[in-house]
Design a protein around this motif. Structure first.
Motif, mmCIF file in Angstrom:
data_model
loop_
_atom_site.group_PDB
_atom_site.id
_atom_site.type_symbol
_atom_site.label_atom_id
_atom_site.label_comp_id
_atom_site.label_asym_id
_atom_site.label_seq_id
_atom_site.Cartn_x
_atom_site.Cartn_y
_atom_site.Cartn_z
ATOM 1 N N VAL A 87 0.671 -1.367 0.124
ATOM 2 C CA VAL A 87 -0.128 0.046 -0.197
ATOM 3 C C VAL A 87 0.782 1.231 -0.112
ATOM 4 N N GLN A 88 1.967 1.289 0.666
ATOM 5 C CA GLN A 88 2.920 2.386 0.867
ATOM 6 C C GLN A 88 3.932 2.750 -0.508
ATOM 7 N N ARG A 89 4.554 1.567 -0.892
ATOM 8 C CA ARG A 89 5.689 1.911 -1.965
ATOM 9 C C ARG A 89 4.845 1.582 -3.412
ATOM 10 N N ASP A 90 4.139 0.348 -3.375
ATOM 11 C CA ASP A 90 3.531 -0.088 -4.741
ATOM 12 C C ASP A 90 2.261 0.746 -5.121
ATOM 13 N N ARG A 91 1.722 1.338 -3.802
ATOM 14 C CA ARG A 91 0.313 2.074 -4.448
ATOM 15 C C ARG A 91 -0.567 1.291 -4.527
ATOM 16 N N ALA A 92 -0.583 -0.192 -4.047
ATOM 17 C CA ALA A 92 -1.640 -0.997 -4.613
ATOM 18 C C ALA A 92 -3.083 -0.519 -3.918
ATOM 19 N N SER A 93 -4.294 -0.307 -4.811
ATOM 20 C CA SER A 93 -5.466 0.138 -4.181
ATOM 21 C C SER A 93 -6.149 -0.940 -3.310
ATOM 22 N N ILE A 94 -6.216 -2.104 -3.809
ATOM 23 C CA ILE A 94 -6.921 -3.399 -3.125
ATOM 24 C C ILE A 94 -5.697 -4.384 -2.707
ATOM 25 N N VAL A 95 -6.095 -4.900 -1.602
ATOM 26 C CA VAL A 95 -4.939 -5.920 -1.203
ATOM 27 C C VAL A 95 -5.886 -7.245 -1.058
ATOM 28 N N THR A 96 -5.486 -8.396 -1.250
ATOM 29 C CA THR A 96 -6.265 -9.617 -1.228
ATOM 30 C C THR A 96 -5.536 -10.631 -0.940
ATOM 31 N N GLY A 97 -6.307 -11.798 -0.620
ATOM 32 C CA GLY A 97 -5.636 -13.250 -0.414
ATOM 33 C C GLY A 97 -5.729 -13.503 0.980
ATOM 34 N N VAL A 98 -4.640 -13.973 1.460
ATOM 35 C CA VAL A 98 -4.445 -14.541 2.932
ATOM 36 C C VAL A 98 -5.295 -15.615 3.164
ATOM 37 N N ASN A 99 -4.490 -16.757 3.513
ATOM 38 C CA ASN A 99 -5.017 -17.864 4.064
ATOM 39 C C ASN A 99 -5.192 -18.359 5.433
ATOM 40 N N LEU A 100 -4.184 -17.469 6.196
ATOM 41 C CA LEU A 100 -4.322 -17.952 7.797
ATOM 42 C C LEU A 100 -4.990 -16.623 8.537
ATOM 43 N N SER A 101 -5.730 -17.083 9.380
ATOM 44 C CA SER A 101 -6.348 -16.258 10.255
ATOM 45 C C SER A 101 -5.475 -15.234 11.143
ATOM 46 N N ASN A 102 -4.236 -15.897 11.526
ATOM 47 C CA ASN A 102 -3.426 -14.838 12.357
ATOM 48 C C ASN A 102 -2.528 -13.964 11.369
ATOM 49 N N VAL A 103 -2.382 -14.420 10.226
ATOM 50 C CA VAL A 103 -1.578 -13.599 9.224
ATOM 51 C C VAL A 103 -2.527 -12.342 8.787
ATOM 52 N N LEU A 104 -3.829 -12.688 8.779
ATOM 53 C CA LEU A 104 -5.004 -11.589 8.274
ATOM 54 C C LEU A 104 -4.956 -10.573 9.353
ATOM 55 N N LEU A 105 -4.933 -10.989 10.631
ATOM 56 C CA LEU A 105 -5.159 -10.097 11.511
ATOM 57 C C LEU A 105 -3.972 -9.119 11.671
ATOM 58 N N ALA A 106 -2.750 -9.592 11.334
ATOM 59 C CA ALA A 106 -1.598 -8.561 11.195
ATOM 60 C C ALA A 106 -1.971 -7.866 9.729
ATOM 61 N N VAL A 107 -2.266 -8.221 8.927
ATOM 62 C CA VAL A 107 -2.329 -7.635 7.482
ATOM 63 C C VAL A 107 -3.418 -6.501 7.526
ATOM 64 N N VAL A 108 -4.708 -6.710 7.866
ATOM 65 C CA VAL A 108 -5.782 -5.954 7.597
ATOM 66 C C VAL A 108 -5.695 -4.378 8.179
ATOM 67 N N PRO A 109 -4.893 -4.262 9.495
ATOM 68 C CA PRO A 109 -4.673 -2.974 9.978
ATOM 69 C C PRO A 109 -3.689 -1.937 9.071
ATOM 70 N N LYS A 110 -2.844 -2.663 8.458
ATOM 71 C CA LYS A 110 -1.798 -2.006 7.432
ATOM 72 C C LYS A 110 -2.592 -1.566 6.324
ATOM 73 N N VAL A 111 -3.542 -2.343 5.767
ATOM 74 C CA VAL A 111 -4.475 -1.693 4.716
ATOM 75 C C VAL A 111 -5.381 -0.771 4.815
ATOM 76 N N ALA A 112 -5.870 -0.788 6.217
ATOM 77 C CA ALA A 112 -7.005 0.016 6.672
ATOM 78 C C ALA A 112 -6.388 1.214 6.956
ATOM 79 N N GLU A 113 -5.379 1.259 7.735
ATOM 80 C CA GLU A 113 -4.605 2.733 7.990
ATOM 81 C C GLU A 113 -4.445 3.496 6.627
ATOM 82 N N ALA A 114 -3.894 2.749 5.568
ATOM 83 C CA ALA A 114 -3.765 3.560 4.433
ATOM 84 C C ALA A 114 -4.895 4.006 3.584
ATOM 85 N N ASN A 115 -6.025 3.571 4.332
ATOM 86 C CA ASN A 115 -7.536 3.694 3.823
ATOM 87 C C ASN A 115 -7.716 3.394 2.212
#
Lengths: 393, 290
Positions: A87-115
């Motif tokens: 989201v910061q360097r590559d300027r991706a609008s949408i991030v998707t994927g993630v198969n594990l719940s514990n990974v998801l809980l770490a990933v989502v805030p990074k994407v949400a913070e960047a709006n």
């Protein structure tokens, strides 16, 4: 003067070209476990996603799709780092994927913070469906509890009175039992939690044999399920006790379990045998492309890519802002390979659940045949804790 | 606990034990005698299982598939020793751990490249896929009895080979004093290369025999390697006798621990055993040298 004019012309042409290029491309970050012991699931997700993008002519929302694939190695910190860079360097609008719940809980805030928007293709932990729900987060597949809840409903209908429960001792294992108990009304013979990644189940199988329960309920994903079902069948217990599973007999493990899985029943919201036009087309083109039957992971990733496409189109062929896009995600132009599907106010699916049974298809391969519908338009239990209101379209 | 449950669990524990011995034997040989920490030993177990599963699909004969898998794994071991591990013999343990950890990652990805990331199917046919009565009204899977018998036979063969043959004598002598045996005109490196290859083949045998019971997937070697390490530490590094005794002990304690103890203790019974042994006999139950 002439030179200056040419330069200015070239410059503005370049700017114009640059703008045109920027408008015509949508950057989508894709994070999953592509190495490590969860790689089977991660690669299923990627294959399903890629197939949909390919069928859409390499485009999402009539824009050229640039899919930035990242490996989380099954680790939350690696996933969070990948998300932040996307989201910061590559300027991706949408991030998707993630198969594990514990990974998801770490990933989502990074994407949400960047709006920006995160669209989960598999994991759906309860906290994101309830108190931490957000307009930046959508789950295409499920809330983790709904599939065992459907199993509980089915066991009530069958009239199981004395159920033996087995699951690995980790967060998702406990969730799968908690979900079952939310709906299951009968008695419990025993609740056994085995070591995560356990190889030999002979001691537990001996206990099971002496308990003589009505039925067995198991949650053993991946390699654990292969070990468990092979040993269950070898011990001769599969024919003595009816076996009900969740997330244990999909196509990532079914060929490896082999005949030991025949007759095992499970609940799910999708099956490779689900009978509708879109699904039949998906399964046959997946088989043609990858030479194997798709798993639910591949199916949800395929649905996810098509959903992103439909939402971008509904939003006027652009991403806009996370808020605009969230509104577009709720517009009902998307047709799922699951049949009836819509998002609840917490951005989790409302969908039907089915009873599946492992049988052989015409070519002698093991498949999950749909034998009954368990519920219709079923919503998860956490939606009441979510403060989001239905977006106005 | 009924007597039939006791018998069934004893068989289960012994069967798990001999399988651990097959892996631990090669590991302890390389660790104790050649002074090399080879964490990639579990990869030979994985390789054996993958090769067995692949060959079985083509030839359908169980024993032929086992034989091919064992020889091929032994050959892979010899190749790996020559190419990658020989330079590590004189390096400190930390370098060896780092290098062989890298080899684990390499082998896991290699299996994905060759066989794909989906686990492989192993379905036995005929008698091997059935159960037999072993008395007291228990029917027991034939494949587990086969593993048990093979493990005991291999243990016996290894014992005779190490104590009664000239090669066994050279291995023991080389372990005691590598320089001296070299000065007597014995090619120590050649002896060790053979020993390494046999160790790899034994791990391959364990993998082939385990594949009807366990998932054949990338990374399957690591879960079993931890048990093998425990066996080697409990038995005494470099000791065959120790590895055999400790493997059976670990197999039985793991099985009965999960059956009898409360869940938390059942899962860690083996680790408690290792801690106790390390505390009272840090050199292991049957130390190899003196």
């Amino acid at each position: 003067m002439k030179k200056l004019l040419v330069g200015a012309l070239l410059g503005s042409a370049a700017i114009a070209y640059g703008n045109a290029w920027a408008d015509d491309t949508i950057k989508v970050g894709f994070i999953a476990s592509l190495s490590g012991n969860q790689a089977v699931v991660g690669r299923e997700l990627l294959d399903g996603f890629n197939l949909a993008v390919k069928e859409l002519g390499g485009k999402l929302g009539n824009m050229k799709a640039e899919i930035l694939v990242r490996d989380d190695q099954g680790k939350p910190d690696a996933g969070a780092q990948a998300a932040e860079r996307l989201v910061q360097r590559d300027r991706a609008s949408i991030v998707t994927g993630v198969n594990l719940s514990n990974v998801l809980l770490a990933v989502v805030p990074k994407v949400a913070e960047a709006n920006r928007t995160f669209i989960s293709l598999n994991a759906g932990p309860s906290v994101l469906a309830g108190s931490d729900c957000s307009s930046s987060f959508f789950s295409v597949a499920h809330q983790n509890d709904t599939v065992p809840e459907a199993m509980g409903m089915h066991l009530n209908k069958v009239g199981v009175k004395n159920l033996y429960i087995m699951a690995p001792n980790f967060a998702a294992g406990k969730d799968m039992v908690a979900g079952l108990k939310r709906t299951y009304k009968g008695g419990v013979a025993a609740e056994v939690y085995t070591q995560f990644g356990q190889l030999d189940y002979s001691a537990e199988l001996a206990k099971l044999r002496s308990a003589k329960p009505d039925a067995l309920y198991v949650f053993y994903p991946g390699g654990m399920g292969i070990n468990f079902f092979k040993q269950l069948a070898q011990a001769g217990l599969k024919d003595e006790i009816p076996v009900y599973g969740v997330y244990a007999t999909d196509q990532t493990v079914l060929p490896a379990i082999g005949e030991a899985a025949l007759g095992v029943e499970s609940t799910a919201y999708w099956s490779e045998q689900l009978d509708n036009d879109l699904n039949r087309r998906f399964v046959s083109s997946f088989e043609k492309e990858y030479n194997r039957i798709p798993s639910p992971y591949a199916a949800m990733a395929y649905d996810g890519a098509r959903l992103i496409d439909a939402a971008l189109k509904a939003n006027g062929n652009k991403y806009g802002s996370a808020k605009d896009f969230a509104r577009a995600m709720h517009t009902p132009t998307f047709r799922s390979i699951r049949g009836d599907f819509k998002f609840n106010t917490n951005n989790f699916p409302i969908q039907s659940h089915y009873l599946l049974k492992v049988e052989k298809d015409a070519q002698g391969r093991l498949v999950n045949v749909v034998t009954a519908k368990i519920n219709d338009a079923y919503a998860d239990a956490y939606v009441g804790e979510c403060k989001l209101s239905a977006p106005k379209s | 606990m009924s007597i039939s449950l006791l018998l069934e669990q004893t068989l289960n524990g012994l069967q798990f034990g001999v399988m651990l011995f097959l892996i631990a034997a090669g590991f302890t040989l390389v660790f104790g005698i050649m002074n090399l920490v080879n964490l990639a030993h579990g990869s030979f177990y994985m390789l054996g299982a993958y090769l067995f599963a692949t060959v079985l699909q083509h030839v359908t004969s169980f024993w032929l598939s086992v034989a091919i898998a064992v020889f091929a794994t032994g050959f892979a071991g010899a190749l790996l020793e020559k190419v990658a591990l020989k330079p590590l013999y004189k390096r400190p343990y930390l370098d060896q751990v780092l290098a062989t950890l890298g080899l684990i990652l390499f082998f896991n990805e290699l299996t994905r490249v060759i066989w794909g990331s989906q686990p492989l199917n192993v379905t036995l046919s005929g008698t091997l896929n059935s159960s037999v009565s072993v008395g007291l009204g228990i029917s027991y899977p034939v494949i587990r009895l086969v593993i048990l018998a093979m493990g005991v036979l291999v243990a016996l063969g290894l014992y005779l080979g190490i104590t009664r043959t000239r090669t066994g004598m050279l291995i023991r002598a080389g372990a005691s004093n590598r320089v001296f045996i070299g000065a007597l005109g014995v090619n120590v490196n050649k002896v060790f290369s053979w020993a390494f290859s046999v160790g790899a083949a034994l791990a391959g045998l364990a993998g082939a025999l385990a594949s009807p019971i366990l998932a054949v997937e990338a990374g399957m070697g690591e879960s079993i390697l931890i048990f093998a390490l425990i066996v080697v530490v409990i038995g005494g590094i470099g000791s065959f006798r120790g590895a055999f005794a400790a493997a059976l002990l670990v197999g039985l304690i793991d099985t009965f621990g999960r059956l009898l103890l409360p869940p938390l203790f059942g899962d860690i019974a083996v680790y408690i055993l290792m801690a106790v042994v390390l505390f009272w006999r840090p050199q292991g139950l049957f130390p190899a040298h003196g």
